[in-house]
Scaffold this motif. Structure first.
Motif, mmCIF file in Angstrom:
data_model
loop_
_atom_site.group_PDB
_atom_site.id
_atom_site.type_symbol
_atom_site.label_atom_id
_atom_site.label_comp_id
_atom_site.label_asym_id
_atom_site.label_seq_id
_atom_site.Cartn_x
_atom_site.Cartn_y
_atom_site.Cartn_z
ATOM 1 N N ASP A 501 26.108 42.809 11.133
ATOM 2 C CA ASP A 501 25.221 42.258 10.111
ATOM 3 C C ASP A 501 24.157 41.362 10.761
ATOM 4 N N ALA A 502 23.025 41.258 10.109
ATOM 5 C CA ALA A 502 21.929 40.392 10.583
ATOM 6 C C ALA A 502 21.803 39.229 9.612
ATOM 7 N N ILE A 503 22.156 38.026 10.076
ATOM 8 C CA ILE A 503 22.135 36.857 9.196
ATOM 9 C C ILE A 503 20.979 35.938 9.568
ATOM 10 N N GLN A 504 20.355 35.400 8.541
ATOM 11 C CA GLN A 504 19.295 34.411 8.757
ATOM 12 C C GLN A 504 19.509 33.274 7.758
ATOM 13 N N ILE A 505 19.538 32.041 8.289
ATOM 14 C CA ILE A 505 19.692 30.860 7.439
ATOM 15 C C ILE A 505 18.343 30.166 7.353
ATOM 16 N N ILE A 506 17.916 29.909 6.135
ATOM 17 C CA ILE A 506 16.578 29.367 5.890
ATOM 18 C C ILE A 506 16.720 28.050 5.135
ATOM 19 N N GLY A 507 16.139 27.001 5.671
ATOM 20 C CA GLY A 507 16.117 25.718 4.982
ATOM 21 C C GLY A 507 14.774 25.510 4.314
ATOM 22 N N PHE A 508 14.780 24.859 3.145
ATOM 23 C CA PHE A 508 13.496 24.664 2.455
ATOM 24 C C PHE A 508 13.457 23.293 1.786
ATOM 25 N N SER A 509 12.278 22.667 1.914
ATOM 26 C CA SER A 509 11.939 21.448 1.166
ATOM 27 C C SER A 509 10.495 21.643 0.726
ATOM 28 N N ASN A 510 9.532 20.857 1.301
ATOM 29 C CA ASN A 510 8.145 21.151 0.952
ATOM 30 C C ASN A 510 7.664 22.441 1.617
ATOM 31 N N TYR A 511 8.229 22.751 2.787
ATOM 32 C CA TYR A 511 8.029 24.039 3.451
ATOM 33 C C TYR A 511 9.408 24.628 3.736
ATOM 34 N N ALA A 512 9.462 25.877 4.120
ATOM 35 C CA ALA A 512 10.711 26.538 4.504
ATOM 36 C C ALA A 512 10.639 26.904 5.979
ATOM 37 N N ARG A 513 11.787 26.995 6.606
ATOM 38 C CA ARG A 513 11.832 27.381 8.019
ATOM 39 C C ARG A 513 13.193 27.997 8.328
ATOM 40 N N VAL A 514 13.199 28.860 9.361
ATOM 41 C CA VAL A 514 14.440 29.481 9.807
ATOM 42 C C VAL A 514 15.225 28.455 10.617
ATOM 43 N N LEU A 515 16.519 28.354 10.333
ATOM 44 C CA LEU A 515 17.388 27.408 11.033
ATOM 45 C C LEU A 515 18.263 28.165 12.022
ATOM 46 N N HIS A 516 18.303 27.669 13.252
ATOM 47 C CA HIS A 516 19.155 28.262 14.272
ATOM 48 C C HIS A 516 20.495 27.528 14.310
ATOM 49 N N THR A 517 21.522 28.222 14.776
ATOM 50 C CA THR A 517 22.868 27.640 14.745
ATOM 51 C C THR A 517 22.947 26.340 15.536
ATOM 52 N N THR A 518 22.216 26.241 16.641
ATOM 53 C CA THR A 518 22.312 25.051 17.482
ATOM 54 C C THR A 518 21.752 23.802 16.801
ATOM 55 N N GLU A 519 20.913 23.970 15.793
ATOM 56 C CA GLU A 519 20.345 22.807 15.123
ATOM 57 C C GLU A 519 20.995 22.512 13.777
ATOM 58 N N MET A 520 21.839 23.424 13.304
ATOM 59 C CA MET A 520 22.367 23.247 11.949
ATOM 60 C C MET A 520 23.288 22.042 11.837
ATOM 61 N N ALA A 521 24.149 21.824 12.849
ATOM 62 C CA ALA A 521 25.122 20.731 12.740
ATOM 63 C C ALA A 521 24.422 19.379 12.664
ATOM 64 N N GLY A 522 23.423 19.191 13.512
ATOM 65 C CA GLY A 522 22.725 17.907 13.519
ATOM 66 C C GLY A 522 21.513 17.859 12.624
ATOM 67 N N ASP A 524 18.960 17.185 9.826
ATOM 68 C CA ASP A 524 18.782 16.078 8.896
ATOM 69 C C ASP A 524 17.989 16.556 7.690
ATOM 70 N N TRP A 525 18.151 15.837 6.590
ATOM 71 C CA TRP A 525 17.394 16.195 5.398
ATOM 72 C C TRP A 525 15.926 15.804 5.570
ATOM 73 N N ASP A 526 15.078 16.344 4.716
ATOM 74 C CA ASP A 526 13.640 16.080 4.820
ATOM 75 C C ASP A 526 13.242 15.007 3.813
ATOM 76 N N MET A 527 12.669 13.920 4.331
ATOM 77 C CA MET A 527 12.215 12.833 3.460
ATOM 78 C C MET A 527 10.806 13.145 2.954
ATOM 79 N N VAL A 528 10.704 14.271 2.261
ATOM 80 C CA VAL A 528 9.410 14.688 1.716
ATOM 81 C C VAL A 528 9.626 15.144 0.287
ATOM 82 N N GLN A 529 8.539 15.307 -0.430
ATOM 83 C CA GLN A 529 8.599 15.781 -1.811
ATOM 84 C C GLN A 529 8.390 17.289 -1.835
#
Length: 650
Positions: A501-522, A524-529
């Motif tokens: 399977d091909a998995i992609q995790i995408i985080g979104f706040s004011n913009y969206a971006r692809v999240l890599h496994t190495t950055e997911m644990a650390g 942080d949330w986005d202090m934006v609207q």
């Protein structure tokens, strides 16, 4: 014929011992990291708490609590003026015995002696000095006065040299002479060391002659100096803790005792040397003892020296100062204060920190700590195990897998092995490849290129998109850690059980971006609207388009309706309440997902009216499902839904 000898290995740590298991420690840290704590702070918290369960190690807080209890106990042991009280009592006893002997005598000499006793000063030290040359009429009074002088001699020396009381217990003049020789040799050794002439052989010779005066059994001159300096500093603190009158009286008693023993000069030399070598010690702060029993100078000095050690230990265990490290904690001080078990607990805590780095779970970067990809994989596996433990009994521990690890029915053919293959190894073809390459029995060495696997019917693969809300409201509602754990768990499941399977995790706040496994644990949330689901769906759509033959799975985790969308020039436009344009643009991306054949399931972490209304519209247009799980069951819901779709597609 070769001969072998067997015995215990003594060249270092057991090379066959299993590696130190720090996975429990990493899991404990991981919970805090996923909730937004920095790895360094999470490690400090872990060391403070200790390890639970079978790997139980008391943490720094437990050790600190014991140290504080020990300090309270020591302070309640007694008063610091015990030597003065004992000296006064013996002096009064001797004078009383002398008066009893003089009273029956009618001659004038007896009256003159009584007059001399009447004019003795009230200060104990001055009275003892006046009576040094007094010709005692009473043998009992003379014996009591000698007892008084021996008491002072033992206590004064015991306050400087721990164990001196026992050495002088028999009142042997030769023992006192030996004390003088020891002090002279000690001062000579310190002076030679100051000139750079001292050797370890000199110290060992000194200890062979005078080691019975030092029950601490120091192994070198530095250890001896440290012990003596700490005791001398404690004696100074004892003097500072007395009232001015008590201090003056005891100082005079000590001075007189040392002069009478012929040790005043040697003691002065030693005191100066110890001050010079250990100026870092506390040489004058008063310490308050709250007990009722009087303590002799030796016992009082021992108590104050231990209190000082405990104060240093308390500061080190607190780790509240800049640059604090576990190495700052004195293992020997822990042993003296709390015993061997506490030393083992401390060693276990130190090893956790070292092994996390050595085994590749933590690395230092820019003066801080960060989790490695290996650690992130471990956190994902742990999160996945926790998810499976929550699933109902019928699915606990794994998803349905009817073909015992194969990727489908066997076709009878084989092919070269590729990384990530689930198919069984074709043993015959693999060994045949090695032999054709030149490997010979009885030892056939296999190389990677030799391996072949049995071909199976291809199972349908899936393109998985997990869209995770990164807005600050996720933190306010306490769902941020659960969302990250869910992302790691799903990624671990896909990577280990469904590698096709091909998995992609995408985080979104004011913009969206692809999240890599190495950055997911650390992460942080986005202090934006802004909750820009529009942009997240666009990125997810590109991922699905790159895998047109894969079964599309789109999962959305959010706690709010969309409040931002992407403009044609790439900028994000935020509006609250959501503008009609934001809702329209987002639903347009939902419609595109529907045309791709992608079912879009939404996991709501809040029940706001506008959010409920929006997701109901998404479900109506797309045909997907809506879930409203509690935060602690989010992972269970998301993983179960993924497995449901995978089973249907397989």
């Amino acid at each position: 014929m070769s001969r072998y000898r067997y015995g215990s290995y003594s060249e270092g740590p057991d090379p066959l011992a299993p590696p130190y298991d720090v996975r429990t420690a990493l899991d404990e840290m991981g919970d805090a990291v996923l909730d937004g704590t920095e790895p360094a702070e999470a490690l400090r918290d872990l060391l403070r708490r200790g390890l639970p369960g079978g790997d139980r190690r008391r943490g720094l807080d437990d050790l600190l609590r014991q140290v504080r209890e020990r300090r309270r106990s020591l302070r309640g042991q007694g008063r610091l003026d015990g030597t003065l009280e004992q000296a006064r009592a013996l002096l009064d006893k001797a004078i009383g015995q002398e008066r009893a002997a003089l009273f029956p005598d009618p001659d004038d000499e007896a009256r003159m002696r009584e007059a001399e006793l009447d004019t003795l000063p009230g200060d104990t030290s001055q009275a003892i000095r006046r009576l040094t040359d007094y010709d005692w009429r009473s043998p009992q009074a003379r014996q009591t006065f000698e007892e008084l002088k021996n008491l002072l001699r033992r206590d004064v020396l015991d306050s400087q040299f721990r164990g001196m009381r026992e050495a002088l217990q028999n009142q042997d003049p030769q023992a006192m002479e030996r004390v003088k020789e020891m002090m002279g040799a000690l001062n000579t050794m310190l002076e030679r060391d100051a000139r750079g002439e001292h050797t370890q052989e000199d110290f060992e010779q000194f200890m062979r002659e005078y080691g019975d005066f030092f029950p601490d059994d120091p192994q070198n001159l530095e250890e001896l100096v440290d012990s003596l300096a700490r005791r001398a500093a404690a004696m100074n603190r004892l003097m500072a803790s007395l009232t001015p009158d008590q201090r003056a009286e005891l100082s005079a008693l000590m001075e007189q005792t040392l002069e009478d023993a012929g040790l005043a000069l040697e003691m002065s030399r030693l005191s100066d040397a110890l001050h010079g070598r250990r100026p870092d010690l506390d040489w004058g702060s008063p310490e308050h003892m709250t007990g009722d029993d009087p303590l002799g100078m030796g016992d009082a000095t021992t108590a104050l020296a231990e209190l000082a050690d405990l104060a240093d230990l308390e500061a080190a265990l607190g780790q509240d100062y800049p640059g604090a490290r576990m190495d700052d904690i004195d293992e020997e001080a822990i042993r003296r204060a709390l015993g061997r078990q506490a030393v083992d607990d401390l060693a276990g805590l130190r090893r956790i920190e070292a092994e996390l780095e050595r085994q590749g779970y933590l690395r230092r970067k820019g003066g801080g700590l960060e989790l490695t990809p290996k650690a992130v994989r471990r956190l994902g596996e742990t999160a996945l195990r926790r998810v499976f433990s929550q699933l109902e009994a019928g699915r606990r521990g794994d998803h349905d897998q009817r073909d015992a690890g194969q990727a489908g029915e066997l076709t009878g053919a084989s092919r070269e092995w590729r990384f990530g293959d689930e198919q069984p190894i074709d043993v015959v073809r693999t060994l045949g490849n090695a032999v054709r390459r030149g490997a010979r029995a009885p030892r056939i060495t296999l190389e990677v290129d030799d391996f072949e696997v049995l071909e199976t019917e291809r199972r349908t693969a899936a393109a998985v998109c997990l869209l995770v809300d990164l807005s600050y409201s996720m933190v306010l509602r306490g769902t941020w850690g659960a969302a990250k754990q869910t992302a790691l768990a799903l990624h671990a499941l896909v990577s280990t059980k469904y590698p096709q399977d091909a998995i992609q995790i995408i985080g979104f706040s004011n913009y969206a971006r692809v999240l890599h496994t190495t950055e997911m644990a650390g992460l942080d949330w986005d202090m934006v609207q802004g909750t820009n689901l529009h942009h997240a769906l666009m990125i997810a759509g590109r991922h699905l388009d790159q895998h047109p033959d894969f079964e599309p799975i789109v999962l959305v985790v959010t706690d709010g309706e969309p409040t931002a969308h992407l403009l044609p020039d790439g900028r994000s436009l935020f509006d609250y309440p959501p503008s009609p344009e934001t809702v329209t643009m987002t639903l347009a991306e939902v419609d595109k997902m529907t045309r791709r054949g992608a079912t879009l399931n939404v996991f709501m972490l809040a029940e706001d009216r506008r959010l409920v209304s929006f997701v109901e519209e998404v479900a109506r247009r797309n045909g997907g499902r809506v879930f409203a799980p509690a935060a602690d069951r989010l992972g269970e819901y998301v993983v179960s839904d993924y497995l449901r779709v995978r089973r249907r597609a397989s």
